[in-house]
Scaffold this motif. Sequence first.
Motif, PDB file in Angstrom:
ATOM      1  N   GLY A 157       0.813  -1.207   0.000  1.00 11.17           N
ATOM      2  CA  GLY A 157       0.000   0.000   0.000  1.00 11.17           C
ATOM      3  C   GLY A 157       0.836   1.241   0.000  1.00 11.17           C
ATOM      4  N   MET A 158       0.785   1.966   1.128  1.00 12.54           N
ATOM      5  CA  MET A 158       1.477   3.251   1.217  1.00 12.54           C
ATOM      6  C   MET A 158       2.974   3.124   0.955  1.00 12.54           C
ATOM      7  N   GLY A 159       3.523   1.933   1.164  1.00 10.86           N
ATOM      8  CA  GLY A 159       4.963   1.801   1.083  1.00 10.86           C
ATOM      9  C   GLY A 159       5.530   1.594  -0.297  1.00 10.86           C
ATOM     10  N   PHE A 160       4.681   1.538  -1.334  1.00  7.05           N
ATOM     11  CA  PHE A 160       5.214   1.192  -2.651  1.00  7.05           C
ATOM     12  C   PHE A 160       5.142   2.391  -3.590  1.00  7.05           C
ATOM     13  N   ASP A 161       6.251   2.677  -4.265  1.00  4.16           N
ATOM     14  CA  ASP A 161       6.310   3.822  -5.164  1.00  4.16           C
ATOM     15  C   ASP A 161       6.943   3.407  -6.487  1.00  4.16           C
ATOM     16  N   LYS A 162       6.090   3.316  -7.498  1.00  3.73           N
ATOM     17  CA  LYS A 162       6.557   3.087  -8.884  1.00  3.73           C
ATOM     18  C   LYS A 162       5.883   4.171  -9.724  1.00  3.73           C
ATOM     19  N   PRO A 163       6.596   5.244 -10.042  1.00  3.15           N
ATOM     20  CA  PRO A 163       5.952   6.402 -10.687  1.00  3.15           C
ATOM     21  C   PRO A 163       5.228   6.078 -11.987  1.00  3.15           C
ATOM     22  N   ASP A 164       5.717   5.065 -12.730  1.00  4.53           N
ATOM     23  CA  ASP A 164       5.095   4.760 -14.013  1.00  4.53           C
ATOM     24  C   ASP A 164       4.148   3.564 -13.937  1.00  4.53           C
ATOM     25  N   LEU A 165       3.639   3.266 -12.760  1.00  8.85           N
ATOM     26  CA  LEU A 165       2.698   2.145 -12.625  1.00  8.85           C
ATOM     27  C   LEU A 165       1.506   2.386 -13.553  1.00  8.85           C
ATOM     28  N   GLY A 166       1.222   1.406 -14.400  1.00  2.01           N
ATOM     29  CA  GLY A 166       0.258   1.624 -15.474  1.00  2.01           C
ATOM     30  C   GLY A 166      -1.179   1.314 -15.154  1.00  2.01           C
ATOM     31  N   PHE A 167      -1.424   0.471 -14.155  1.00  2.00           N
ATOM     32  CA  PHE A 167      -2.816   0.121 -13.862  1.00  2.00           C
ATOM     33  C   PHE A 167      -2.951  -0.387 -12.433  1.00  2.00           C
ATOM     34  N   VAL A 168      -4.165  -0.277 -11.930  1.00  2.00           N
ATOM     35  CA  VAL A 168      -4.560  -0.903 -10.671  1.00  2.00           C
ATOM     36  C   VAL A 168      -5.929  -1.523 -10.891  1.00  2.00           C
ATOM     37  N   VAL A 169      -6.050  -2.807 -10.605  1.00  2.00           N
ATOM     38  CA  VAL A 169      -7.324  -3.522 -10.675  1.00  2.00           C
ATOM     39  C   VAL A 169      -7.648  -4.034  -9.277  1.00  2.00           C
ATOM     40  N   HIS A 170      -8.892  -3.913  -8.887  1.00  7.03           N
ATOM     41  CA  HIS A 170      -9.340  -4.451  -7.598  1.00  7.03           C
ATOM     42  C   HIS A 170     -10.294  -5.616  -7.833  1.00  7.03           C
ATOM     43  N   LEU A 171      -9.941  -6.784  -7.326  1.00 10.15           N
ATOM     44  CA  LEU A 171     -10.866  -7.921  -7.265  1.00 10.15           C
ATOM     45  C   LEU A 171     -11.546  -7.853  -5.899  1.00 10.15           C
ATOM     46  N   GLY A 172     -12.670  -7.183  -5.837  1.00 11.59           N
ATOM     47  CA  GLY A 172     -13.309  -6.898  -4.561  1.00 11.59           C
ATOM     48  C   GLY A 172     -12.997  -5.472  -4.144  1.00 11.59           C
ATOM     49  N   ALA A 173     -13.991  -4.800  -3.606  1.00 13.97           N
ATOM     50  CA  ALA A 173     -13.857  -3.381  -3.288  1.00 13.97           C
ATOM     51  C   ALA A 173     -13.386  -3.169  -1.862  1.00 13.97           C
ATOM     52  N   PRO A 174     -12.467  -2.217  -1.630  1.00 15.71           N
ATOM     53  CA  PRO A 174     -12.185  -1.789  -0.267  1.00 15.71           C
ATOM     54  C   PRO A 174     -13.448  -1.216   0.368  1.00 15.71           C
ATOM     55  N   SER A 175     -13.423  -1.059   1.685  1.00 18.19           N
ATOM     56  CA  SER A 175     -14.646  -0.696   2.405  1.00 18.19           C
ATOM     57  C   SER A 175     -14.953   0.788   2.387  1.00 18.19           C
ATOM     58  N   SER A 176     -14.077   1.611   1.827  1.00 14.99           N
ATOM     59  CA  SER A 176     -14.357   3.043   1.797  1.00 14.99           C
ATOM     60  C   SER A 176     -13.725   3.675   0.568  1.00 14.99           C
ATOM     61  N   PRO A 177     -14.358   4.735   0.041  1.00 18.52           N
ATOM     62  CA  PRO A 177     -13.744   5.455  -1.080  1.00 18.52           C
ATOM     63  C   PRO A 177     -12.391   6.050  -0.721  1.00 18.52           C
ATOM     64  N   VAL A 178     -12.197   6.410   0.544  1.00 20.12           N
ATOM     65  CA  VAL A 178     -10.914   6.969   0.963  1.00 20.12           C
ATOM     66  C   VAL A 178      -9.805   5.933   0.824  1.00 20.12           C
ATOM     67  N   ALA A 179     -10.071   4.714   1.305  1.00 19.52           N
ATOM     68  CA  ALA A 179      -9.088   3.640   1.169  1.00 19.52           C
ATOM     69  C   ALA A 179      -8.853   3.307  -0.300  1.00 19.52           C
ATOM     70  N   TYR A 180      -9.926   3.336  -1.083  1.00 19.35           N
ATOM     71  CA  TYR A 180      -9.797   3.044  -2.510  1.00 19.35           C
ATOM     72  C   TYR A 180      -8.940   4.104  -3.200  1.00 19.35           C
ATOM     73  N   TYR A 181      -9.175   5.371  -2.887  1.00 18.54           N
ATOM     74  CA  TYR A 181      -8.383   6.452  -3.456  1.00 18.54           C
ATOM     75  C   TYR A 181      -6.908   6.278  -3.127  1.00 18.54           C
TER      76      TYR A 181
END
Length: 703
Positions: free
Chosen positions: A309-333
């Motif tokens: 989560g917060m600990g990963f930094d790859k500036p050119d990361l091309g996509f994020v897919v969620h299999l199942g939704a986090p419990s809040s829009p804040v966490a999702y953001y």
Amino acid sequence: MSIPATESDTATRALEVLRRLTARDDATFHEGQLEAISALVDEHRRALVVQRTGWGKSAVYFIATSLLRAQGAGPTLLVSPLIALMRDQVAAAERAGVRAVAINSANAHEWDDVRARLAADDVDVLLVSPERLTNPRFREEQLPELRQRTGLLVVDEAHCISDWGHDFRPDYRRLADLVDSMPEGVPVLATTATANARVVTDVAEQLGGDVLTLRGSLARTSLRLGCLTLPTSRERLGWLLDHLTDLPGSGIIYTLTVSAAEDTARLLAEAGHAVSAYTGRTDPDERVRLEEALKTNELKALVATSALGMGFDKPDLGFVVHLGAPSSPVAYYQQVGRAGRATESADVLLLPGHEDADIWHYFATASMPSPSKAAAVLGALGTEPLSTTALETRVDIRRTPLELLLKVLDVDGSVRRVQGGWVATGQPWEYDEERYERIAAAREAEQEAMLAYERGGTCRMELLQRQLDDPTAEPCGRCDVCAGPWYPTEARADSVAAATGALDRVGVPVEPRAQWPQGADRLGVDVRGKIPPGERPETGRVVARLTDLGWGGPLRELFAPGVPDGPVSDELLTASARSLRDWPWAERPVGVVVMPSVSRPQLVTSLAEGIARLGRLPLLGRLDLADGAPDQTSGGNSAYRLAGVWGRFAVGPELAASVAETTGPLLLVDDLVDSRWTLTVAARELRLAGADAVLPFALAAVG
């Protein structure tokens, strides 16, 4: 408004450091960056910066550190939540010419060198976790001197300070005390990208004093958001099998559970995709290797839980897919913010599941302190230190929730961590019912907002911004609500079939207990040390775990509260037969023994009878219940779970005679495996009665 570099020495020197940090001679500050740096360096203020992921919050504190150190200030103390984040921060500091070191659980071998460098004033930034502040040795031997020398205090991911933050960690709450204890004139910076107005107010109050809050637009113009609702996990995995290669660059596939991450990674890898699982169970060294493999594009994706989560930094990361939704829009953001930091476009897709709400409910309640359990802990502690392990033998609470509860009580001042363990301070603790009800209500509201995001009534980025109380929220023009679906909406039948085959796999190993829990003798169970091999069961099997994507669904329904007892279904009996058929045992069982069940006698009996019939094995009988029903309440720690079933099972005369007449392993059949102590004690009775070996089998395992 940006301040021209010529208007102040701070601006000129800050711009020089920025260009060194970015390795670009044309680099300029984003709006608000120089204002924050000037507030820290020139005015020594307390500042809260709430800016989108990728805005450059780390540049603010590294540049401020460089300028303050040039003025003769001491090192910056940076409180950072994750080891992986610390690694990236140390690397970024080096690019800015800032000497940064970390003290965390992964580099204990470097601590002496770090202390020596601090003493020699050879460190510009010291990174520590909030948990390190509770370590007695660090708190008593190093923190007092460090606090007096600190030139700047930085709290990264500051939303964790707030009870309302989506990643509430009790140790962050003690940072208010750290801020208060700083010498007068030490500037303080708190940064976050995921805080709504309520959290901002809470954090600012805990920073104290005249706090400068700098808040920018949280819109992420590089992200193209979408949500695709498919009927089952088979279709969702089939979609990934078909379309993972279509997604740009490399990225992250988030799941809500460890087993879902492992199952998904296995399916995709077997189909030829370059992916790996990344969860809380992943070895720390392996995490580093996997992070680097994704950063260098050796992997198409990491299939990860929130451990990445917060600990990963790859500036050119091309996509994020969620299999199942986090419990809040804040966490999702926060999670989708991993993508598109240094690219013009990145794709973000949510594939929600019907099981999401059940998982949300579990995690929403897991961190709440229980008044009865808090009272038990305080009653067990005195003035003599007790280790967590010793405390476990006095209170019926599992290790992880016990550690979390101790942190809450520590922050509230009722217990204190010292050398050798924990002590009670004598300060009473009261359950703040109103406070926790507010938190629970807020989390329910966030879950409803997440469901609204899935329905897609408004622009998806606008909804996320509004959930973060961003006044600049407006339609993005790029998401599937604004511009229509940008992604394929179906999976090929053969891909769904492949996913179905993978999800239909059965048979999960259940490793035997090898050690009696410490402190069992305090609860009347006179055992200790290793369990003798002649008293242990063999490695067992279950059809699936309750958290599995495939069979986990039907099993969760079967074991849901309120579901009446009844015979095993033909579907589950067939799955059980397949599990047994594929079991790589050294020797086939020669007979079936039934576990006595108080809650589901029909289910267990019919399962054992069906297995005996299909396997053409004799049904040898059922273990007897002795001294009343076993106490199998879920949730207690190992010592209490063992005590609850110890002495409760017996091998009756008829079963004993049958066991004596058999040569070979016995199949011990139950319905649900949780702590494994029930099967451990029952198997021990059979072994003591003469069974050559015991093979435990059940329909499901918890977790």
